[in-house]
Write an enzyme that holds these catalytic residues in place. Structure first.
Site, PDB file in Angstrom:
ATOM      1  N   HIS A   1       0.852  -1.197   0.000  1.00 50.74           N
ATOM      2  CA  HIS A   1       0.000   0.000   0.000  1.00 50.74           C
ATOM      3  C   HIS A   1       0.887   1.246   0.000  1.00 50.74           C
ATOM      4  O   HIS A   1       1.988   1.234   0.553  1.00 50.74           O
ATOM      5  CB  HIS A   1      -0.895   0.032   1.249  1.00 50.74           C
TER       6      HIS A   1
ATOM      7  N   TYR B   1      -8.213  -6.485  10.792  1.00 48.73           N
ATOM      8  CA  TYR B   1      -7.769  -7.081   9.532  1.00 48.73           C
ATOM      9  C   TYR B   1      -7.890  -8.609   9.586  1.00 48.73           C
ATOM     10  O   TYR B   1      -8.440  -9.240   8.678  1.00 48.73           O
ATOM     11  CB  TYR B   1      -6.310  -6.703   9.236  1.00 48.73           C
TER      12      TYR B   1
ATOM     13  N   GLU C   1       3.313  -6.673   2.442  1.00 47.26           N
ATOM     14  CA  GLU C   1       2.597  -5.480   2.910  1.00 47.26           C
ATOM     15  C   GLU C   1       3.556  -4.420   3.435  1.00 47.26           C
ATOM     16  O   GLU C   1       3.179  -3.609   4.281  1.00 47.26           O
ATOM     17  CB  GLU C   1       1.533  -5.828   3.965  1.00 47.26           C
TER      18      GLU C   1
END
Lengths: 341, 341
Positions: free
Chosen positions: A8, A195, A285
């Site tokens: 991200h 999450y 990530e």
């Protein structure tokens, strides 16, 4: 080549956050605020600076090549504002991702967020998906199963309200990563419990609904190592069996992939012992939920390449996890690396 | 000796369910219905029959000895009715557990449910805990972190509203197992995603709150193998570190135990690779969430003794997991086996 399917833009230039802050301030004054999309002044150099010392440096240091790059997940904030503000915000975030990928086409390929909003129809998300994939060369999308931010008061993924989105994903031949945003419910810690709970919740919805039977071509990525799923694979196999569903492998493994965002060796070993290599996608990530260095190893917790390298895998399976599976799941990736619009 | 720290009376005689059905019918007609506690006619023979072919047979077949036995978790149903009906229902359920343990003191030791109710004060739960422990020899309690049944709209476990319960648990020297009940939110599958999500959520609340610092003597059991926690132990270590909290081991392992309700070998191996043997309690949750036979092994999914037997453990560690830890965590267990009031 190593493709990281889950990154991200957590280091975006400050002007992006300032745009959102202004939007939120206007929404505080008037929850029905619409405003205008407006512009966000970010230069190419600011983008380069935001990445060179972070994601790009870490790619080089860790020896990974291409990151499937999407807007910051915790900032999607679908629970904030309304469908209009969610749209403007989402368009800016996605357009910024496109610019990143234009600047570094060998390092990043674009994945979009969607302008979801609690109680809103899914059609605006379908529209943005088409704009991103058809108009801007995006290769996948993040889908938030809980736009409420932790109150879980919308329809589950098997509900027909979601079906127009699945139809578009299949038609466009792009996968969905199931990914919630920040929790606004004080019961949940965003990257700790929200999450992982959402990953597990979404998986169980796939098991109990007709979704995968109705969309046999749909491809779903469950991030964060699948939440609790691989660790409890026997439980899920048994639950499916008790419910008279097909064997779990048959039921889901034609459509579901798990990423390797599990930040210690024993967890990765469990994932790889349980889930066939064909259904695992390399991911880190980074720069993301966990940024520190593990004192037990001296390396970053999220340097997941080390765990996959150290796992008992055949070379063939490791190649699948590092690259080949990603090319199957994200066929819009250019054969040589990233994608160009 | 093998102590199973997690069993529910899922096979209770029909009269128990009929009582609840009548209560729910009255609540459908009037949500403020109080009614009377009333009586439930169940004979000792009916109790014997309900157990002989189920939990007792399985204990014998699997070679386990003593089960810490509590009312059926999915039937606690704290979201149903009001604080009054929850109290009457809870008292009956707990009294029935006491009768089971009187009939089979060598096979079962009693663990209570609490009369929680959404938005209600915790004091009636403290009262029932005292009644069960002081008056009826119970050795532990199940605490529901989400009495709403999947809407998560109450205070998290670190909130002061819970503190009177923690004070009583410490004073009475009994542990709490964190255990939600059935989900009434269609987003969640009760035993698939709600149980595992709640385990993970509760653990993260322990990490982020002052609860364990404020109650250094409190003992918490996280069931179902700790939800997603051991599989993601590196993530949780990293999150605690990034937040400036003490190292995760220091922060939680003096107060938290994980059970072995993980229904396949690879999952148990992960649990035991990650969590010190001192913090693992043997459990199966039989007869519970998963009742089938695993075609891959020919044995019940929930025959967790087989996985622990097959795990790479020293004899000393296996003894801790099977018996010694349970005696430390549940000191009100009689030295010879079950407990008598």
């Amino acid at each position: 080549m190593i493709i990281d399917c889950h990154g991200h833009y957590t280091t975006a230039p400050a002007a992006l956050g300032e745009y959102r802050d202004a939007q939120r301030a206007a929404l505080d004054a008037d929850p029905d605020h619409v405003g205008a999309k407006g512009t966000i002044a970010i230069s190419d150099d600011e983008i380069r600076t935001s990445l060179e010392g972070a994601q790009l440096r870490l790619q080089r240091e860790r020896g990974t090549d291409l990151t499937l790059f999407s807007p910051r997940a915790s900032w999607m904030g679908h629970h904030l504002g309304n469908a209009h503000t969610s749209r403007f915000w989402t368009e800016h975030c996605n357009e910024l991702i496109r610019r990143v990928c234009d600047l570094y086409p060998d390092n990043f390929a674009p994945v979009c967020q969607l302008p979801q909003s609690p109680g809103a129809r899914i059609e605006p998300s379908v529209h943005e998906l088409r704009r991103c994939v058809e108009g801007m060369g995006f290769v996948g999308a993040n889908v938030n199963p809980d736009p409420s931010g932790g109150f879980w008061d919308g329809p589950p993924l098997g509900d027909r309200a979601w079906y127009p989105l699945y139809e578009a994903l299949c038609e466009l031949d792009v996968p969905a990563m199931i990914h919630v945003s920040a929790a606004c419910n004080p019961q949940f810690h965003t990257t700790g419990s929200h999450y992982l709970g959402a990953d597990t919740t979404a998986f169980m919805q796939l098991v109990t609904s007709d979704l995968l039977a109705d969309f046999p071509e749909l491809r779903i990525v469950i991030p964060h190592g699948g939440g609790a799923v691989p660790y409890h694979w026997g439980r899920f196999r048994g639950l499916a069996q008790d419910m008279g569903r097909p064997p779990l492998d048959e039921l889901v493994l034609g459509n579901v992939w798990f990423d390797t965002c599990v930040y210690h060796q024993a967890g990765i070993d469990c994932l790889l012992a349980v889930i066939p290599a064909d259904n695992v996608l390399f991911a880190s990530e980074m720069v993301g939920a966990v940024r520190g260095i593990d004192p037990e190893t001296g390396h970053h917790y999220d340097d997941t390449r080390r765990y996959v390298d150290a796992a008992a895998l055949s070379d063939d399976d490791r190649t699948k996890i590092f690259e080949a599976n990603a090319r199957r799941v994200y066929p819009r990736l250019g054969a040589g690396g990233g994608s160009a619009p």
